[in-house]
Structure formats: structure tokens, C-alpha cells
Design an enzyme around this catalytic site. Structure first.
Site, PDB file in Angstrom:
ATOM      1  N   HIS A  74       0.832  -1.205   0.000  1.00  0.00           N
ATOM      2  CA  HIS A  74       0.000   0.000   0.000  1.00  0.00           C
ATOM      3  C   HIS A  74       0.863   1.250   0.000  1.00  0.00           C
ATOM      4  CE1 HIS A  74       0.633   0.891   4.377  1.00  0.00           C
ATOM      5  NE2 HIS A  74       0.727  -0.420   4.468  1.00  0.00           N
ATOM      6  N   ASP A  76      -0.732   4.273   0.779  1.00  0.00           N
ATOM      7  CA  ASP A  76      -1.316   5.216   1.730  1.00  0.00           C
ATOM      8  C   ASP A  76      -0.602   5.103   3.073  1.00  0.00           C
ATOM      9  OD1 ASP A  76      -2.566   2.638   2.021  1.00  0.00           O
ATOM     10  OD2 ASP A  76      -4.097   3.552   3.292  1.00  0.00           O
ATOM     11  N   ASP A 107       6.469   1.836   6.644  1.00  0.00           N
ATOM     12  CA  ASP A 107       5.131   1.279   6.417  1.00  0.00           C
ATOM     13  C   ASP A 107       4.420   2.032   5.313  1.00  0.00           C
ATOM     14  OD1 ASP A 107       2.850  -0.224   6.780  1.00  0.00           O
ATOM     15  OD2 ASP A 107       2.195   0.835   8.574  1.00  0.00           O
ATOM     16  N   GLU A 141      -5.150   0.792   2.728  1.00  0.00           N
ATOM     17  CA  GLU A 141      -4.817  -0.203   3.745  1.00  0.00           C
ATOM     18  C   GLU A 141      -4.873   0.400   5.137  1.00  0.00           C
ATOM     19  OE1 GLU A 141      -2.526  -2.913   6.363  1.00  0.00           O
ATOM     20  OE2 GLU A 141      -2.184  -0.789   5.984  1.00  0.00           O
ATOM     21  N   GLU A 142      -4.425   1.650   5.257  1.00  0.00           N
ATOM     22  CA  GLU A 142      -4.437   2.320   6.555  1.00  0.00           C
ATOM     23  C   GLU A 142      -5.814   2.878   6.897  1.00  0.00           C
ATOM     24  OE1 GLU A 142      -2.111   1.873   8.420  1.00  0.00           O
ATOM     25  OE2 GLU A 142      -0.178   1.913   7.407  1.00  0.00           O
ATOM     26  N   GLU A 170       4.762  -5.716   4.252  1.00  0.00           N
ATOM     27  CA  GLU A 170       4.564  -5.082   5.559  1.00  0.00           C
ATOM     28  C   GLU A 170       5.836  -5.200   6.410  1.00  0.00           C
ATOM     29  OE1 GLU A 170       2.226  -3.306   6.850  1.00  0.00           O
ATOM     30  OE2 GLU A 170       0.664  -3.516   5.349  1.00  0.00           O
ATOM     31  N   HIS A 359       4.240   4.350  12.189  1.00  0.00           N
ATOM     32  CA  HIS A 359       3.167   5.164  12.761  1.00  0.00           C
ATOM     33  C   HIS A 359       3.678   6.131  13.839  1.00  0.00           C
ATOM     34  CE1 HIS A 359      -0.368   2.315  11.487  1.00  0.00           C
ATOM     35  NE2 HIS A 359       0.582   2.379  10.572  1.00  0.00           N
TER      36      HIS A 359
END
Length: 389
Positions: A74, A76, A107, A141-142, A170, A359
Site C-alpha cells: 500500500h 497510503d 510502512d 490499507e491504513e 509489511e 506510525h
């Protein structure tokens, strides 16, 4: 649309920086997929944008023959938080002492860049594979994960597209590259329990129906069950109450409603439907003799799955060990990922960068890890077509 630089497909670091500089906070794209598409088209991939709702997605394929090896991930990212706390601007993609800093570095834009660079180097050294390479890249995805990988897979299957095996990028490693390959994930069930009674004065309980005892009784029944003891590849399933809300400030008022939320992370000893049936049965027991009403909102966001150990997991493990010197553990820990959708279409595993800063403020990865990951992915491609073609 944001205008971004076009690094060479072989340049993993340059591509990672270009992707980070697209501030693609979910569900926005901001040019991230344009950058990726440009790199893949330069390698000869046929690219198709697959928008659903407000989310843009990209499917790319090189070759028409089987087997089909699919890289999935992903573009995003989660919001940057307080930008003032970062060492450098979150979307600057700054380099400091050999470390790439930026939202999405780990990520998982660093891994996507490694996907592309590994493919470019493989094509340069080995030529066209005896099969096909595909990219399944979502911008959701997020976020809710409604308009991304799941819908892409459904639409591609309807057109006859198939995958032989899939690798998701991931960030699987806890602290150092090469520690962990994920070969499955636990399932997840979200529950909202609403108990409606009748508001009244505490001095006249016979005129009211207090919803709190019924709510706590149901939660106690659910928590009393040991779901399982775990297994070789899975930790025990767990039910966690995450909030209980009444919103009743006065001491002398019996509330009219109480709610609670909980989540169950479950392994392959259970299915989502079986757990829903159990919760409904427990609720029905508490409902007996209760003058109010108990309602449930139960949502399974992913089923538990396991990709059995075999040739596929072995070639992944061997490639990781050859580059890092570490034999990775094959496990199923952590939260959910889009692998929960892919597992219905092909055997799937996950391997990417070190996830310690994902994150977080100053999300970062050593440049050396991006290069090592590129080497690992390149070896995986070479081994894959040796084994399966």
C-alpha cells in the site's frame, strides 16, 4: 496533482524518497501511484488504475504466463501527527547519517521501492521471467480497507486474473532485518453492545430498568471463557473490552442506556461466524428476564489464516538468511494486514522492513536496510522462477 521526480527503477532509495514526498495520507494519493506507475512502465509493466470510491489503486503485470508472483502493498500512510516534533518535515524524505526519515519510510514505501528495484535488477540480470510478475498496490490499507485490495481482487478475479503466490511488504521485523516472516494472521472481530433500559430515579428502581447490570453480566460471561490455548503458530485468542460508556453524570439517575465495545483477536481454532454465534447465544441468555433490550453490532474484519510451511516459505526464508545471516522465525503475530484478503486467492506471506518506528514521529529506516531488502526480494524472484517455472 502533485508533480514528483521520476527516479530510475533500479534506484531503491531514490524511489522510496519520491514515494514519501507524495503526502498520501489515506485515502489521498497525491501522486504516489503516478510515481510507482512510471517506474513500472519503464520496466515494461502493463499498468491499470483501479479506483473505487475515493480511493485509487494500481495493478501492474509483466508477462502473460504462469506462475504469477505478486508483490502486494500500500502507498497510503497514516497522518504525520504533530509535524513540529519531527527532526525534519514528515514528507521531506530527509537523509540523516545514513537513515531515511519520513512518514511511510517503513510502512511501507521503503518496501515498495525495494519491490521495484529488485524487479529491475532481476530483469537486467536474468531477462524476462518464465512466468509473470505482478504488483497489487492499494491506497486503502491504513483506512477502512473497503475500497482497496479486497475490491481489486474481486474485480481482477472476475476478469480471469490469477496469482500463484504473493508476498506482502509489511514491516514484519521487530528490531532487526531478517528476524521474522509472517505466514498467517489472527482474525479480528469488532463488537458493539448496546443495552437499552428505562431511565428513572434511583429512589424508585421499580419504575426504571437499569441497563448496567445486564451489560456487565454479558461482558463477564464473555470474558469468563478461555477461547483456546494457542497452537504452534498462533498465540491464544483474546477478547479485550475497549470501552464501556454510560454518559450518566448525576448520582441519583438510573441511566436509560449503556454501551460497550470489545475486540476479539482469534486464531484458526475459530471462525468469525462461530464467534458471532457464541456472542449472540450469551446475549440471549442475559436477555432472559431482562426487561430492557440488548442489541449487538458484530463485524468480522478478517478471518484467521495460515500459509503452511513448504517450498514457498522455504525459498523466502533461504533468501532472507543468505542476505542477513539470520534464519527468520515464521510466525503469525501482530495485527491484521491486507494478506487477510489475498489468502483467499493465493498462498501469501509477509516480509518487509523493521517496524519499530511505524506510525511514530520520525518514522525511519537505515538506507542499508532498504538495500538489503532489495537484495532479498531479488533473490526471492530468482529462486521463485527456478522452483516454480
Amino acid at each position: 496533482m502533485t508533480t514528483l521526480t521520476r527516479p530510475a527503477p533500479h534506484d531503491a532509495l531514490g524511489l522510496a524518497q519520491a514515494l514519501i514526498r507524495a503526502p498520501s495520507v489515506t485515502p489521498r494519493d497525491e501522486g504516489a501511484l503516478d510515481t510507482l506507475q512510471g517506474a513500472l512502465e519503464a520496466l515494461g509493466f502493463a499498468c491499470e488504475r483501479m479506483p473505487f470510491g475515493e480511493v485509487d489503486n494500481l495493478y501492474a503485470r509483466l508477462g502473460t504466463a504462469e506462475p504469477v508472483f505478486c508483490f502486494a502493498g500500500h502507498t497510503d500512510v497514516v497522518p504525520e501527527g504533530d509535524a513540529a516534533q519531527w527532526q525534519s518535515a514528515p514528507f521531506e524524505a530527509a537523509l540523516r547519517d545514513g537513515v531515511l526519515i519520513g512518514r511511510g519510510a517503513v510502512d511501507m514505501k521503503g518496501a515498495i521501492a525495494a519491490f521495484v528495484a529488485a524487479t529491475a535488477r532481476h530483469l537486467e540480470s536474468q531477462g524476462q521471467p518464465k512466468g509473470s510478475v505482478a504488483f497489487l498496490i492499494t491506497g486503502d490499507e491504513e483506512g477502512p480497507a473497503v475500497n482497496g485490495t479486497k475490491k481489486m481482487l474481486e474485480a481482477l478475479a472476475a476478469k480471469g486474473e490469477t496469482f500463484s503466490h504473493c508476498l506482502v511488504g509489511e514491516p514484519t521485523n521487530p528490531s532487526v532485518l531478517g528476524e521474522t516472516i509472517k505466514i498467517g494472521r489472527r482474525g479480528s472481530l469488532n463488537a458493539v453492545v448496546t443495552v437499552t433500559g428505562r431511565q428513572g430515579h434511583v429512589a424508585y428502581p421499580d419504575r426504571a430498568v437499569n441497563p448496567i447490570p445486564a451489560l456487565t453480566a454479558l461482558l463477564a460471561r464473555l470474558k469468563a471463557r478461555v477461547l483456546d490455548e494457542g497452537s504452534e503458530h498462533f498465540q491464544p485468542s483474546n477478547l479485550e473490552v475497549t470501552t464501556i460508556d454510560v454518559g450518566n453524570a448525576p448520582h441519583n439517575v438510573i441511566p436509560g442506556k449503556a454501551t460497550a465495545k470489545f475486540n476479539i483477536r482469534f486464531n484458526t481454532a475459530h471462525t468469525g461466524d462461530a464467534l458471532k454465534s457464541w456472542i449472540e447465544a450469551e446475549s440471549a441468555e442475559v436477555q432472559k428476564g431482562f426487561a430492557g433490550q440488548i442489541t449487538l453490532d458484530l463485524t468480522v474484519t478478517g478471518e484467521a489464516f495460515l500459509t503452511p510451511e513448504g517450498r514457498f516459505t522455504a525459498l523466502l526464508s533461504d533468501a532472507v538468511e543468505e542476505v542477513t545471516g539470520r534464519k527468520p522465525v515464521l510466525n503469525t503475530g501482530g495485527g491484521t494486514s491486507d494478506a487477510r484478503f489475498i489468502k483467499d486467492y493465493a498462498p501469501v506471506a509477509e516480509f518487509g522492513l523493521v517496524g519499530a518506528t511505524m506510525h511514530q514521529v520520525d518514522e525511519r529506516t537505515p538506507v542499508g536496510d532498504i538495500e538489503a531488502l532489495t537484495d532479498i526480494y531479488e533473490r526471492i524472484l530468482a529462486r521463485y522462477f527456478e522452483v516454480y517455472a
